[in-house]
Design a protein around this motif. Structure first.
Motif, mmCIF file in Angstrom:
data_model
loop_
_atom_site.group_PDB
_atom_site.id
_atom_site.type_symbol
_atom_site.label_atom_id
_atom_site.label_comp_id
_atom_site.label_asym_id
_atom_site.label_seq_id
_atom_site.Cartn_x
_atom_site.Cartn_y
_atom_site.Cartn_z
ATOM 1 N N ASP A 277 22.174 11.117 44.535
ATOM 2 C CA ASP A 277 22.699 10.750 43.210
ATOM 3 C C ASP A 277 23.521 11.875 42.610
ATOM 4 N N MET A 278 23.176 13.113 42.965
ATOM 5 C CA MET A 278 23.924 14.271 42.476
ATOM 6 C C MET A 278 24.024 15.330 43.555
ATOM 7 N N ILE A 279 25.146 16.055 43.547
ATOM 8 C CA ILE A 279 25.352 17.169 44.483
ATOM 9 C C ILE A 279 25.771 18.396 43.673
ATOM 10 N N CYS A 280 25.163 19.537 43.986
ATOM 11 C CA CYS A 280 25.532 20.805 43.350
ATOM 12 C C CYS A 280 26.277 21.669 44.358
ATOM 13 N N LEU A 281 27.423 22.203 43.941
ATOM 14 C CA LEU A 281 28.224 23.086 44.792
ATOM 15 C C LEU A 281 28.497 24.385 44.053
ATOM 16 N N ALA A 282 28.682 25.464 44.799
ATOM 17 C CA ALA A 282 29.129 26.744 44.222
ATOM 18 C C ALA A 282 29.550 27.618 45.401
ATOM 19 N N LYS A 283 29.239 28.909 45.384
ATOM 20 C CA LYS A 283 29.494 29.839 46.490
ATOM 21 C C LYS A 283 30.868 29.615 47.143
ATOM 22 N N ALA A 284 30.899 29.010 48.358
ATOM 23 C CA ALA A 284 32.145 28.942 49.137
ATOM 24 C C ALA A 284 33.245 28.129 48.454
ATOM 25 N N LEU A 285 32.874 27.307 47.483
ATOM 26 C CA LEU A 285 33.853 26.435 46.819
ATOM 27 C C LEU A 285 35.058 27.208 46.288
ATOM 28 N N GLY A 286 34.831 28.365 45.690
ATOM 29 C CA GLY A 286 35.910 29.095 45.021
ATOM 30 C C GLY A 286 36.586 30.146 45.884
ATOM 31 N N GLY A 287 36.256 30.198 47.172
ATOM 32 C CA GLY A 287 36.904 31.155 48.058
ATOM 33 C C GLY A 287 36.743 32.597 47.594
ATOM 34 N N GLY A 288 35.680 32.898 46.869
ATOM 35 C CA GLY A 288 35.417 34.265 46.429
ATOM 36 C C GLY A 288 35.547 34.465 44.927
ATOM 37 N N ILE A 289 35.911 33.418 44.199
ATOM 38 C CA ILE A 289 35.935 33.480 42.729
ATOM 39 C C ILE A 289 34.770 32.625 42.227
ATOM 40 N N ALA A 290 34.162 33.056 41.104
ATOM 41 C CA ALA A 290 32.990 32.339 40.585
ATOM 42 C C ALA A 290 33.377 30.942 40.097
ATOM 43 N N VAL A 291 32.787 29.933 40.736
ATOM 44 C CA VAL A 291 33.001 28.552 40.302
ATOM 45 C C VAL A 291 31.864 27.703 40.854
ATOM 46 N N ALA A 292 31.573 26.627 40.178
ATOM 47 C CA ALA A 292 30.567 25.690 40.672
ATOM 48 C C ALA A 292 31.011 24.286 40.305
ATOM 49 N N ALA A 293 30.397 23.299 40.961
ATOM 50 C CA ALA A 293 30.719 21.908 40.645
ATOM 51 C C ALA A 293 29.463 21.074 40.735
ATOM 52 N N ALA A 324 41.999 29.172 42.581
ATOM 53 C CA ALA A 324 41.384 29.670 43.823
ATOM 54 C C ALA A 324 40.703 28.529 44.576
ATOM 55 N N THR A 325 40.062 27.643 43.832
ATOM 56 C CA THR A 325 39.352 26.518 44.465
ATOM 57 C C THR A 325 40.333 25.571 45.148
ATOM 58 N N ARG A 326 41.439 25.271 44.465
ATOM 59 C CA ARG A 326 42.416 24.357 45.071
ATOM 60 C C ARG A 326 42.994 24.959 46.357
ATOM 61 N N ALA A 327 43.292 26.254 46.318
ATOM 62 C CA ALA A 327 43.818 26.906 47.531
ATOM 63 C C ALA A 327 42.772 26.879 48.644
ATOM 64 N N THR A 328 41.522 27.103 48.283
ATOM 65 C CA THR A 328 40.442 27.104 49.291
ATOM 66 C C THR A 328 40.347 25.736 49.968
ATOM 67 N N LEU A 329 40.335 24.684 49.152
ATOM 68 C CA LEU A 329 40.142 23.346 49.713
ATOM 69 C C LEU A 329 41.384 22.840 50.443
ATOM 70 N N SER A 330 42.575 23.213 49.950
ATOM 71 C CA SER A 330 43.782 22.638 50.552
ATOM 72 C C SER A 330 44.336 23.480 51.689
ATOM 73 N N GLU A 331 44.172 24.823 51.605
ATOM 74 C CA GLU A 331 44.848 25.664 52.601
ATOM 75 C C GLU A 331 43.907 26.467 53.481
ATOM 76 N N VAL A 332 42.651 26.669 53.045
ATOM 77 C CA VAL A 332 41.728 27.517 53.821
ATOM 78 C C VAL A 332 40.764 26.666 54.649
ATOM 79 N N LEU A 333 40.099 25.722 54.006
ATOM 80 C CA LEU A 333 39.070 24.939 54.705
ATOM 81 C C LEU A 333 39.675 23.683 55.329
ATOM 82 N N THR A 334 40.580 23.915 56.280
ATOM 83 C CA THR A 334 41.308 22.836 56.953
ATOM 84 C C THR A 334 40.531 22.397 58.197
ATOM 85 N N PRO A 335 40.880 21.232 58.752
ATOM 86 C CA PRO A 335 40.221 20.814 60.002
ATOM 87 C C PRO A 335 40.368 21.872 61.094
#
Ligand code: PMP
Length: 445
Positions: A277-293, A324-335
């Motif tokens: 029902d819920m998922i908590c994210l943080a750590k790797a999400l921001g590629g080294g900047i503090a962020v959570a979701a 930082a998060t957008r760059a991590t998800l779009s350019e770093v954590l690729t297939p």
């Protein structure tokens, strides 16, 4: 092993006069001489200078392959060009407005795609994410009790600081574990709202629900335990507890603060196909900047949308963190990055398995995605009470020998894991494997 630990601690200290001197200065105005108690490694905290690619450098100028990964956050490695570019661009355009910016929309959509939950909000640390999730569950169900797994860590707010790393003489009977405060300063009244159960035991959840019918708001757990080495869920366990909770009108919360992105692009949720029902994210999400979701179903997140639960925070959705998060998800954590990390993990696992087999130790290499650890025990570990019986000294010796051999692991011995980043290469994991072979030989005496 005791003698080996003493010898390696001596080497460790001799290699780090700069840290020793810095700690002495730091103690004057910095409580305990560090910025978090969990930075105080044994025999002393290591003070850092900088990082580049897969390496970090301490204040003495010593280079390490970084497999500490900042407690699982640094999956991008250090100074990744895509993150440097995104953060630099945003710094020049202003770093804080406390009003939303465009990147938040893209990120929420990407998280929905990866994790299968439709609605998201942001926060600044794993602690904040699990705090919001627990609050939301209580608000949505109008119930107070939380089921929590013995040995899971969910951050440092009161509701979840129970039975995180209790001692063997504190835990009580397995069918009714005692809720042991994980820190000082936790009110007994809040501790008593937490029902503790063992991992990988659906029957224990059924019992807890039956004994507290109509009172349980939610169960929170790490879908793969990663604060007690690594303990994967048995096949069917997560689906079974989800169904039991739902049948009793309670919610399921996955704390994917460690597992999200490190186990795979959509965390343990995508791997197991069990969407909570819920998922908590943080750590790797921001590629080294503090962020959570925090993500949730339409039903749960409607409480936020219509203001019944106020999910708030001055720095929520901070534009620097979002960039930082957008760059991590779009350019770093690729297939392609995941394929590379999978190959490296397999190479490392094979080397370690070969060493273990050579000496006949029967230890287990447990690796999930880019996370891994060695469990220094012959019998498989299925829950926290098994983990408690692992010899602490071997985990500590391993940390020391890796460190003295130029590989930085998280300090807490058997509790923590390594993290591979998208910038690690074969030489990096081979250095780890050589240090491990030295440990195996030394223990054989
Ligand atoms: N949940 C899990 C599973 C964690 O491992 C951690 C941190 N180790 C947290 C929550 C808390 O995250 P933070 O330290 O960012 O508050």
């Amino acid at each position: 092993v005791g003698q080996l630990v003493a010898d390696e601690e001596k080497v460790f200290l001799a290699r780090q006069p700069g840290s020793t001197e810095t700690i002495a200065r730091a103690r004057e105005h910095l409580a305990g001489g560090a910025t978090s108690n969990w930075q105080i490694a044994q025999p002393q905290a290591v003070w850092m200078s900088h990082g580049a690619g897969s390496k970090v450098y301490d204040v003495d100028g010593t280079e390490y392959v970084d497999m500490h990964g900042g407690y699982g956050a640094s999956i991008a490695g250090h100074a990744h060009p895509a993150i440097v570019e995104a953060v630099s661009r945003q710094v020049r355009r202003g770093t804080h407005f406390a009003q939303p910016t465009e990147d938040a929309i893209w990120i929420a959509g990407e998280l929905a795609r990866r994790f299968g939950l439709p609605l998201w909000r942001f926060a600044n640390s794993g602690t904040e994410a699990t705090m919001d999730a627990v609050h939301l569950a209580r608000a949505a169900t109008e119930r107070d009790l939380i089921i929590k797994v013995e040995g899971c860590y969910h951050g440092h707010h009161d509701s979840v600081e129970v039975s995180v790393l209790p001692e063997a003489d504190e835990v009580g009977p397995r069918d009714h574990p005692i809720g042991v405060p994980g820190n000082s300063g936790i009110p007994a009244a809040i501790r008593d709202l937490v029902i503790v159960v063992p991992f990988n035991d659906p029957e224990a959840v059924a019992r807890a629900l039956a004994e507290h019918r109509g009172q349980v708001a939610a169960m929170i757990l790490e879908p793969v335990m990663m604060n007690a080495g690594i303990i994967p869920p048995d096949d069917g366990y997560l689906a079974a507890i989800r169904d039991m909770l739902h049948a009793e009108g309670a919610l399921l919360i996955f704390d994917e603060v460690k597992t999200g992105f490190t186990t795979g692009p959509g965390g343990a949720t995508a791997i197991t196909g069990v969407v909570p029902d819920m998922i908590c994210l943080a750590k790797a999400l921001g590629g080294g900047i503090a962020v959570a979701a925090i993500g949730g179903t339409t039903e749960v997140m409607s409480l936020i949308a219509d203001g019944r639960y106020e999910q708030v925070g001055t720095f929520n959705g901070n534009p620097l963190a979002m960039a930082a998060t957008r760059a991590t998800l779009s350019e770093v954590l690729t297939p392609a990055a995941y394929e590379r990390m999978t190959r490296l993990a397999a190479r490392l696992r094979d080397s370690l398995d070969a060493t273990i087999a050579q000496y006949g130790y029967g230890w287990h290499v447990v690796s999930v995605g880019s996370k891994g650890c060695v469990t220094f025990k012959r019998e498989p570990v299925r829950e926290f009470r098994d983990f408690l019986t692992i010899d602490d000294r071997l985990g500590h010796l391993h940390w020391l020998m890796q460190h003295n051999g130029g590989v930085f692991l998280p300090p807490w011995g058997k509790v923590e894991q390594w993290l591979l980043s998208v910038q690690h290469d074969e030489d990096d994991v081979d250095r780890f494997a050589r240090n491990f072979a030295r440990l195996a030989e030394a223990v054989a005496g």
